[in-house]
Write a protein that holds these residues in place. Structure first.
Motif, mmCIF file in Angstrom:
data_model
loop_
_atom_site.group_PDB
_atom_site.id
_atom_site.type_symbol
_atom_site.label_atom_id
_atom_site.label_comp_id
_atom_site.label_asym_id
_atom_site.label_seq_id
_atom_site.Cartn_x
_atom_site.Cartn_y
_atom_site.Cartn_z
ATOM 1 N N ALA A 54 0.836 -1.215 0.000
ATOM 2 C CA ALA A 54 0.000 0.000 0.000
ATOM 3 C C ALA A 54 0.863 1.255 0.000
ATOM 4 O O ALA A 54 0.451 2.296 -0.510
ATOM 5 C CB ALA A 54 -0.939 0.002 1.205
ATOM 6 N N LEU A 58 0.223 4.231 -2.521
ATOM 7 C CA LEU A 58 -0.023 5.630 -2.146
ATOM 8 C C LEU A 58 0.940 6.551 -2.887
ATOM 9 O O LEU A 58 0.569 7.628 -3.350
ATOM 10 C CB LEU A 58 0.123 5.809 -0.627
ATOM 11 C CG LEU A 58 -0.942 5.120 0.232
ATOM 12 C CD1 LEU A 58 -0.547 5.130 1.712
ATOM 13 C CD2 LEU A 58 -2.315 5.774 0.050
ATOM 14 N N PHE A 80 -1.128 5.188 9.838
ATOM 15 C CA PHE A 80 0.243 4.732 9.768
ATOM 16 C C PHE A 80 1.057 5.791 9.013
ATOM 17 O O PHE A 80 0.523 6.485 8.148
ATOM 18 C CB PHE A 80 0.308 3.371 9.063
ATOM 19 C CG PHE A 80 1.680 2.765 9.090
ATOM 20 C CD1 PHE A 80 2.364 2.616 10.294
ATOM 21 C CD2 PHE A 80 2.299 2.357 7.921
ATOM 22 C CE1 PHE A 80 3.637 2.072 10.321
ATOM 23 C CE2 PHE A 80 3.567 1.813 7.949
ATOM 24 C CZ PHE A 80 4.235 1.663 9.143
ATOM 25 N N ALA A 82 2.925 5.804 6.655
ATOM 26 C CA ALA A 82 2.978 5.689 5.190
ATOM 27 C C ALA A 82 2.049 6.682 4.499
ATOM 28 O O ALA A 82 2.356 7.164 3.404
ATOM 29 C CB ALA A 82 2.629 4.262 4.758
ATOM 30 N N SER A 83 0.907 7.001 5.122
ATOM 31 C CA SER A 83 -0.047 7.929 4.497
ATOM 32 C C SER A 83 0.623 9.275 4.244
ATOM 33 O O SER A 83 0.470 9.863 3.172
ATOM 34 C CB SER A 83 -1.269 8.146 5.401
ATOM 35 O OG SER A 83 -1.830 6.935 5.801
ATOM 36 N N VAL A 131 -8.354 8.653 5.682
ATOM 37 C CA VAL A 131 -7.956 7.287 6.047
ATOM 38 C C VAL A 131 -9.151 6.616 6.727
ATOM 39 O O VAL A 131 -9.688 7.166 7.693
ATOM 40 C CB VAL A 131 -6.754 7.327 7.019
ATOM 41 C CG1 VAL A 131 -6.335 5.910 7.413
ATOM 42 C CG2 VAL A 131 -5.587 8.096 6.407
ATOM 43 N N ASP A 157 -7.118 6.434 1.577
ATOM 44 C CA ASP A 157 -6.257 5.388 2.119
ATOM 45 C C ASP A 157 -7.179 4.380 2.791
ATOM 46 O O ASP A 157 -7.562 4.525 3.952
ATOM 47 C CB ASP A 157 -5.224 5.953 3.111
ATOM 48 C CG ASP A 157 -4.262 4.862 3.596
ATOM 49 O OD1 ASP A 157 -4.586 3.666 3.414
ATOM 50 O OD2 ASP A 157 -3.205 5.196 4.166
ATOM 51 N N SER A 159 -6.463 1.267 3.312
ATOM 52 C CA SER A 159 -5.615 0.124 3.677
ATOM 53 C C SER A 159 -6.324 -0.833 4.626
ATOM 54 O O SER A 159 -6.062 -2.028 4.617
ATOM 55 C CB SER A 159 -4.325 0.623 4.344
ATOM 56 O OG SER A 159 -3.512 1.273 3.410
ATOM 57 N N HIS A 160 -7.237 -0.277 5.450
ATOM 58 C CA HIS A 160 -7.955 -1.102 6.434
ATOM 59 C C HIS A 160 -9.285 -1.609 5.904
ATOM 60 O O HIS A 160 -9.951 -2.367 6.596
ATOM 61 C CB HIS A 160 -8.292 -0.270 7.678
ATOM 62 C CG HIS A 160 -7.115 0.281 8.396
ATOM 63 N ND1 HIS A 160 -7.223 1.059 9.523
ATOM 64 C CD2 HIS A 160 -5.785 0.167 8.162
ATOM 65 C CE1 HIS A 160 -6.023 1.419 9.947
ATOM 66 N NE2 HIS A 160 -5.137 0.901 9.129
ATOM 67 N N SER A 183 -4.392 -2.218 1.272
ATOM 68 C CA SER A 183 -3.183 -2.943 1.696
ATOM 69 C C SER A 183 -3.524 -4.412 1.892
ATOM 70 O O SER A 183 -4.595 -4.745 2.400
ATOM 71 C CB SER A 183 -2.642 -2.390 3.020
ATOM 72 O OG SER A 183 -1.600 -3.234 3.506
ATOM 73 N N GLU A 194 3.100 -9.389 1.278
ATOM 74 C CA GLU A 194 3.145 -7.943 1.080
ATOM 75 C C GLU A 194 2.298 -7.665 -0.150
ATOM 76 O O GLU A 194 2.318 -8.446 -1.103
ATOM 77 C CB GLU A 194 4.578 -7.461 0.800
ATOM 78 C CG GLU A 194 5.541 -7.561 1.966
ATOM 79 C CD GLU A 194 5.451 -6.392 2.937
ATOM 80 O OE1 GLU A 194 4.658 -5.456 2.708
ATOM 81 O OE2 GLU A 194 6.185 -6.432 3.941
ATOM 82 N N GLY A 195 1.606 -6.563 -0.173
ATOM 83 C CA GLY A 195 0.857 -6.240 -1.386
ATOM 84 C C GLY A 195 -0.066 -5.068 -1.187
ATOM 85 O O GLY A 195 -0.394 -4.695 -0.060
ATOM 86 N N TYR A 331 -3.110 4.818 16.286
ATOM 87 C CA TYR A 331 -1.696 4.925 15.981
ATOM 88 C C TYR A 331 -1.113 6.018 16.862
ATOM 89 O O TYR A 331 -1.839 6.844 17.402
ATOM 90 C CB TYR A 331 -1.492 5.329 14.520
ATOM 91 C CG TYR A 331 -1.877 4.259 13.531
ATOM 92 C CD1 TYR A 331 -0.950 3.288 13.142
ATOM 93 C CD2 TYR A 331 -3.147 4.218 13.005
ATOM 94 C CE1 TYR A 331 -1.298 2.300 12.223
ATOM 95 C CE2 TYR A 331 -3.494 3.222 12.082
ATOM 96 C CZ TYR A 331 -2.573 2.268 11.715
ATOM 97 O OH TYR A 331 -2.926 1.289 10.824
HETATM 98 C C1 LIG Z 1 -0.857 -0.807 6.607
HETATM 99 C C2 LIG Z 1 -1.091 0.593 6.203
HETATM 100 C C3 LIG Z 1 -0.375 1.231 5.189
HETATM 101 C C4 LIG Z 1 0.799 0.601 4.525
HETATM 102 O O1 LIG Z 1 0.502 -0.641 4.009
HETATM 103 P P1 LIG Z 1 1.664 -1.576 3.436
HETATM 104 O O2 LIG Z 1 0.898 -2.501 2.536
HETATM 105 O O3 LIG Z 1 2.257 -2.266 4.605
HETATM 106 O O4 LIG Z 1 2.624 -0.730 2.711
HETATM 107 C C5 LIG Z 1 -0.747 2.507 4.824
HETATM 108 N N1 LIG Z 1 -1.753 3.150 5.434
HETATM 109 C C6 LIG Z 1 -2.451 2.584 6.438
HETATM 110 C C7 LIG Z 1 -3.578 3.333 7.058
HETATM 111 C C8 LIG Z 1 -2.118 1.297 6.868
HETATM 112 O O5 LIG Z 1 -2.785 0.747 7.889
#
Ligand SMILES: *Cc1c(COP(=O)(O)O)cnc(C)c1O
Length: 386
Positions: A54, A58, A80, A82-83, A131, A157, A159-160, A183, A194-195, A331
């Protein structure tokens, strides 16, 4: 230790991976195309692209929307890292919109206010990235209305949130955003090891992201500058990356997707038991369903009612861990990370996010959580929260 999250792998998943290992393709090939087809069918988007994770999704989403130096992206502090990092990878600035304490999601009212003052100051963001915390969709209608007024783009985002529903449509349908990201990390709803994936309804964004996923290189003569030299020929048209998913992962993903509905149903069953077993405790239980939104229930985050508790979060957390409950905290507000403090953020910038952080604990939530393990979690909470 009872983990807060864990993947569920079936015999069918294992067979799907073994089939790929015996086939001609290991990296991006027919299984990736199949997975993408299944994904876009499942979430009702026009296009889907599978990528390494993810985080790279992003990054590609930001690049496709033209985010670069001088631009700004706004996201939620409760996510997380990463956002926010996705914007920084592009050389852009990042800022945050505070959350709403009931949903744990970006507060649409705070967004409207912040957009209004940014417009006055001539400092509008290029992209807003809500998110879907824990799998509960943000109020996308309100967010889209606010962003449309100023021509601001939206990346969800999610991811969840694969398996979540918003306004009777699957999260990922992109009705209220330009691009949605999933994610497939093992603790998330479905996994590929991973993906990640990108969903969009915009063919131009799709083509851009597809190009950037693989070095910015094309083999399509229709896209080339000048004539193709022959069948071996390829051209690099942009500075891309190697963000390709493998066929091994995609086969797992496609098989996992078949269990998505069942996974989410199991998570809701567990949530109902928590709702029942924990409601007498001095904690606030998470919202898992509203009139607009049904969570995929990636996380079940309880919040301690700190004014009535004699213990602080740190004590509660360690006592639960000592009882074998694999609790976690999702988080730490991104703006309080040292790296972001160096960018000028500080305690007090986003008070609701900070208040949330002081009281939040994620308790075990995954489809494989056994009845007696869940009972152990409920009993441990009852004992710790006296
Ligand atoms: C897990 C997560 C990510 C990153 O996901 P990856 O697949 O591990 O790179 C990004 N944003 C949120 C909100 C996440 O929970």
């Amino acid at each position: 230790m009872i983990p807060y999250g864990r993947q569920c792998i079936s015999e069918r998943d294992i067979d799907a991976v073994l089939d790929v290992l015996k086939s001609d393709f290991l990296t991006q090939g027919p299984a990736v195309i199949n997975f993408e087809e299944s994904l876009r069918g499942k979430v009702q988007s026009r296009f889907a692209l599978a990528v390494t994770n993810a985080t790279s999704a992003l990054h590609l989403a930001c690049l496709a929307l033209g985010l670069g130096p001088g631009d700004t992206l706004w996201t939620s502090p409760i996510s997380f890292v990463a956002s926010a990092n996705a914007a920084l990878y592009c050389g852009a600035n990042v800022d945050f919109v505070d959350i709403d304490l009931a949903s744990h999601n970006m507060c649409p009212l705070a967004l409207v206010e912040k957009l209004e003052s940014a417009a006055k100051a001539g400092q509008l963001p290029k992209v807003v990235m809500p998110v879907h915390m824990g799998g509960l969709s943000c109020d996308m209608e309100a967010i889209k209305k606010a962003c449309d007024k100023y021509g601001v783009k939206i990346i969800e985002d999610a991811s969840h949130a694969i398996g979540g529903i918003y306004n009777d449509r699957p999260v990922g349908a992109c009705l209220y955003s330009d691009i949605t990201v999933f994610s497939f990390h093992p603790v998330k709803i479905i996994t590929t090891g991973e993906g990640g994936a990108l969903l969009t309804n915009d063919p131009v964004l799709y083509e851009k992201m597809a190009l950037l996923r693989s070095h910015g290189v094309t083999r399509d003569p229709g896209l080339m500058v000048g004539e193709s030299h022959g069948d071996w020929y390829y051209q690099q048209l942009a500075l891309g990356y190697n963000y390709r998913m493998t066929d091994i992962q995609a086969a797992l993903g496609r098989s996992q997707l078949e269990d998505l509905d069942e996974f989410v149903r199991a998570r809701h069953q567990i949530a109902s038991k928590y709702d029942e077993g924990l409601r007498h405790l001095p904690i606030t239980l998470p919202v898992v369903k509203t009139s607009a939104s049904t969570s995929s229930l990636h996380l079940y985050v309880i919040r301690l009612n700190r004014h009535v508790l004699r213990k602080n979060r740190k004590n509660v957390f360690s006592e639960l861990r000592e009882s074998g409950i694999g609790v976690n905290v999702h988080y730490i507000p991104i703006h309080l990370q040292p790296y972001f403090a160096d960018l000028g953020f500080t305690l007090g910038d986003f008070p609701k996010s900070e208040e949330y952080y002081e009281s939040a604990i994620s308790i075990p939530m995954h489809p494989g959580l056994a009845d007696d393990d869940q009972q152990a979690v409920i009993s441990a909470l009852g004992e710790v929260l006296v």
